[in-house]
Design a protein around this motif. Structure first.
Motif, PDB file in Angstrom:
ATOM      1  N   ASP A 470      69.540  21.427  53.555  1.00  0.00           N
ATOM      2  CA  ASP A 470      69.162  20.453  54.578  1.00  0.00           C
ATOM      3  C   ASP A 470      70.162  20.413  55.728  1.00  0.00           C
ATOM      4  OD1 ASP A 470      66.954  19.887  53.142  1.00  0.00           O
ATOM      5  OD2 ASP A 470      67.531  17.870  52.539  1.00  0.00           O
ATOM      6  N   ASP A 471      71.432  20.580  55.430  1.00  0.00           N
ATOM      7  CA  ASP A 471      72.437  20.576  56.497  1.00  0.00           C
ATOM      8  C   ASP A 471      72.196  21.738  57.464  1.00  0.00           C
ATOM      9  OD1 ASP A 471      73.676  18.338  55.510  1.00  0.00           O
ATOM     10  OD2 ASP A 471      75.146  19.459  54.324  1.00  0.00           O
ATOM     11  N   LYS A 472      71.850  22.892  56.916  1.00  0.00           N
ATOM     12  CA  LYS A 472      71.572  24.058  57.753  1.00  0.00           C
ATOM     13  C   LYS A 472      70.344  23.818  58.623  1.00  0.00           C
ATOM     14  CE  LYS A 472      70.725  29.042  57.478  1.00  0.00           C
ATOM     15  NZ  LYS A 472      70.566  30.204  56.557  1.00  0.00           N
ATOM     16  N   LEU A 473      69.307  23.203  58.046  1.00  0.00           N
ATOM     17  CA  LEU A 473      68.101  22.909  58.809  1.00  0.00           C
ATOM     18  C   LEU A 473      68.392  21.931  59.939  1.00  0.00           C
ATOM     19  CD1 LEU A 473      65.481  22.522  55.934  1.00  0.00           C
ATOM     20  CD2 LEU A 473      65.780  24.482  57.458  1.00  0.00           C
ATOM     21  N   ARG A 474      69.214  20.925  59.670  1.00  0.00           N
ATOM     22  CA  ARG A 474      69.546  19.946  60.711  1.00  0.00           C
ATOM     23  C   ARG A 474      70.380  20.589  61.825  1.00  0.00           C
ATOM     24  NH1 ARG A 474      69.551  16.166  56.335  1.00  0.00           N
ATOM     25  NH2 ARG A 474      71.720  16.655  55.832  1.00  0.00           N
ATOM     26  N   ARG A 475      71.284  21.476  61.456  1.00  0.00           N
ATOM     27  CA  ARG A 475      72.082  22.156  62.478  1.00  0.00           C
ATOM     28  C   ARG A 475      71.190  23.002  63.391  1.00  0.00           C
ATOM     29  NH1 ARG A 475      75.706  22.984  58.188  1.00  0.00           N
ATOM     30  NH2 ARG A 475      74.976  25.147  57.925  1.00  0.00           N
ATOM     31  N   ARG A 478      69.429  20.695  65.721  1.00  0.00           N
ATOM     32  CA  ARG A 478      70.350  20.182  66.729  1.00  0.00           C
ATOM     33  C   ARG A 478      70.581  21.226  67.826  1.00  0.00           C
ATOM     34  NH1 ARG A 478      72.075  15.702  68.884  1.00  0.00           N
ATOM     35  NH2 ARG A 478      71.213  16.886  70.585  1.00  0.00           N
ATOM     36  N   GLU A 479      70.767  22.472  67.434  1.00  0.00           N
ATOM     37  CA  GLU A 479      70.981  23.546  68.402  1.00  0.00           C
ATOM     38  C   GLU A 479      69.744  23.759  69.277  1.00  0.00           C
ATOM     39  OE1 GLU A 479      72.075  26.902  66.073  1.00  0.00           O
ATOM     40  OE2 GLU A 479      74.034  26.067  65.480  1.00  0.00           O
ATOM     41  N   ALA A 480      68.569  23.687  68.665  1.00  0.00           N
ATOM     42  CA  ALA A 480      67.333  23.843  69.433  1.00  0.00           C
ATOM     43  C   ALA A 480      67.172  22.713  70.442  1.00  0.00           C
ATOM     44  CB  ALA A 480      66.130  23.888  68.489  1.00  0.00           C
ATOM     45  N   LEU A 481      67.517  21.501  70.053  1.00  0.00           N
ATOM     46  CA  LEU A 481      67.440  20.370  70.971  1.00  0.00           C
ATOM     47  C   LEU A 481      68.404  20.550  72.143  1.00  0.00           C
ATOM     48  CD1 LEU A 481      67.175  17.456  68.413  1.00  0.00           C
ATOM     49  CD2 LEU A 481      65.547  17.881  70.260  1.00  0.00           C
ATOM     50  N   ASP A 482      69.621  21.007  71.843  1.00  0.00           N
ATOM     51  CA  ASP A 482      70.591  21.234  72.912  1.00  0.00           C
ATOM     52  C   ASP A 482      70.080  22.284  73.897  1.00  0.00           C
ATOM     53  OD1 ASP A 482      72.293  19.381  71.813  1.00  0.00           O
ATOM     54  OD2 ASP A 482      73.549  20.857  70.770  1.00  0.00           O
TER      55      ASP A 482
END
Length: 491
Positions: A470-475, A478-482
């Motif tokens: 899940d941490d990898k998915l959230r990262r 986050r990168e896609a949003l940035d």
């Protein structure tokens, strides 16, 4: 060129007489036999035209029809009386396809044998021609039944057309269709029982008004939804479910894009009904994705795997039955009719308070709306790492609306095509990464629904099938949003 505004419905053959019983007024019955022509590579079809030669009362006529003439249910039509059995080249030269066909050979693609029953419905200044077509399409060895009802406004306001359709819908199941006999015939000739459905981009130019943009985008969306639902009824399958669900949601997004024009009661009711329709497809789509992406590709073994598989198949069957019941309901048919009514004759088309907004340049309006949607995304993503699953899902919906708006409005801004491509790619990445996180949450509930309260089996299936970082998915999200928030605007 003549300009027609019409509604077309598919009806069950057994409902035809019920429709005629409701109608008063003068009538006639005609036999209409037609042959449709095209080039060997179907250049007319690809250009959005249909060409027929029809024998009927009044002699032999050649008719060229375009897919659209600017309105949701408007089509361009060029018709002339001819003498020969095949297309008349001189008459074609006087149409928009004359130059394209100047040196091209034309050949029959399919034929239509149709009995048309006509009723003229008059009320005050309104005159509507009602045509009931019953017959058959033929292409080689293949045949398909035709049973269609067409309502064409000859005089009066467009709203009268929809009022008559609502009246008739109380007596027989009317299913709005934007697929012409020509398209059905081409599909029959190609052997497509249910052709692959994809949304066509709305035709927009930089000079378009807000009114023209709304109708063009709405027309594309409604055509997508009608075609997707027809394909889904013909052949229930994962891609058909997906296309129908996307089509319903894109029409909802259209209402949000043009929110200043869609605040009336009919628009809000339409939004709620489109939400219902998409919701009736949710379980089938979620299970299709789970089966395709998780179950079928997994070699994981666990105690109770066979029992879980039985539960999974039962859940999928139940979801499809629910979906099919919804599609056959009057409520689903009404969604299409009311969407058409709002696009063509909704309050937004005539409200004096909205007159200035309707006529301003769509590009200026679109730039403002895209800025607003992007700011909403930025605000929602500000504390992304602290969002729970529900809040991430809401952010995903904002991202989806921004993506659909960018896709639909991009033709208004032709000067920066590469920026548009990069922006849309970034918007898609946000939707995909947030979608994976959302799927993760949904799949836990889905697993629980397949085990009928067996907590031990639920735990075993979850451990075997849903192990993700899940941490990898959230990262990744986050990168896609940035990337999206940093992407240069193309508007």
């Amino acid at each position: 060129m003549d300009h027609e505004i019409e509604l077309k419905f598919l009806i069950p053959p057994e409902a035809a007489e019920a429709i005629l019983d409701v109608l008063d007024g003068e009538g006639a019955v005609r036999q209409l036999d037609a042959t449709y022509y095209d080039t060997a590579d179907h250049a007319l079809r690809r250009a959005g035209f249909g060409l027929r030669v029809r024998d009927g009362e009044g002699g032999r006529k050649q008719t060229l029809k375009s897919a659209s003439a600017g309105g949701v249910f408007s089509r361009g039509e060029w018709e002339e009386t001819i003498t020969g059995p095949t297309p008349d080249r001189d008459a074609l030269a006087r149409t928009p396809v004359g130059e394209m066909l100047a040196e091209a050979a034309l050949a029959p693609v399919f034929t239509a044998r149709v009995e048309r029953t006509i009723r003229m419905v008059a009320a005050g200044e309104t005159l509507i021609e009602v045509a009931l077509d019953r017959g058959e399409l033929s292409a080689g060895e293949r045949q398909a039944t035709v049973c269609e009802l067409e309502l064409e406004l000859k005089a009066g306001e467009a709203q009268a057309l929809f009022d008559l359709a609502r009246t008739l819908a109380r007596h027989a199941p009317l299913r709005l269709s934007l697929i012409s006999k020509a398209e059905r015939g081409y599909g029959l000739a190609a052997g497509d029982a249910a052709p692959r459905v994809r949304r066509q981009t709305a035709t927009l130019g930089p000079e378009a008004s807000v009114e023209a943009a709304l109708q063009a985008i709405g027309q594309a969306g409604l055509a997508h939804l009608c075609a997707a639902l027809e394909a889904l009824r013909e052949r229930p399958a994962p891609d058909s479910v997906h296309q129908a669900r996307v089509a319903a949601r894109r029409l909802r997004a259209m209402l949000k894009i043009f929110k200043p024009l869609s605040r009336d009661a009919a628009a809000m009711a339409l939004d709620a009904e489109l939400d219902w329709l998409a919701g009736e497809l949710d379980a089938a789509r979620d299970l299709d994705v789970f089966v395709g992406e998780v179950w079928e590709g997994s070699a994981a073994t666990f105690e109770g795997r066979e029992a879980f598989e039985r539960g999974l198949k039962a859940a999928r069957t139940t979801a499809y039955l629910r979906m099919e019941a919804a599609l056959e309901s009057a409520r689903a048919r009404d969604v299409l009719l009311e969407a058409a009514a709002w696009l063509e004759a909704g309050a937004w088309t005539s409200d004096p308070a909205l007159a200035e907004l309707r006529t301003i340049a769509a590009a200026a309006y679109a730039a403002d709306r895209l800025d607003r949607l992007r700011r909403r995304m930025k605000k929602g993503a500000k504390h992304f790492d602290a969002l729970d699953a529900h809040e991430r899902h809401r952010l995903r919906l904002k991202g989806k609306t921004l993506r659909y708006a960018a896709e639909d409005l991009a033709p208004l801004f032709p000067n920066h095509p590469r920026r548009a491509e990069r922006f849309l790619a970034a918007a898609k990445a946000v939707q995909d990464t947030l979608g994976v996180l959302n799927d993760r949450a949904i799949r836990r509930d889905l697993v629980n629904s397949c085990v009928h309260g067996d907590a031990t089996l639920a735990c075993a299936a979850t451990e075997a099938l849903l192990q993700h970082d899940d941490d990898k998915l959230r990262r990744a999200a986050r990168e896609a949003l940035d990337d999206l928030l940093d992407a240069k605007s193309f508007w």
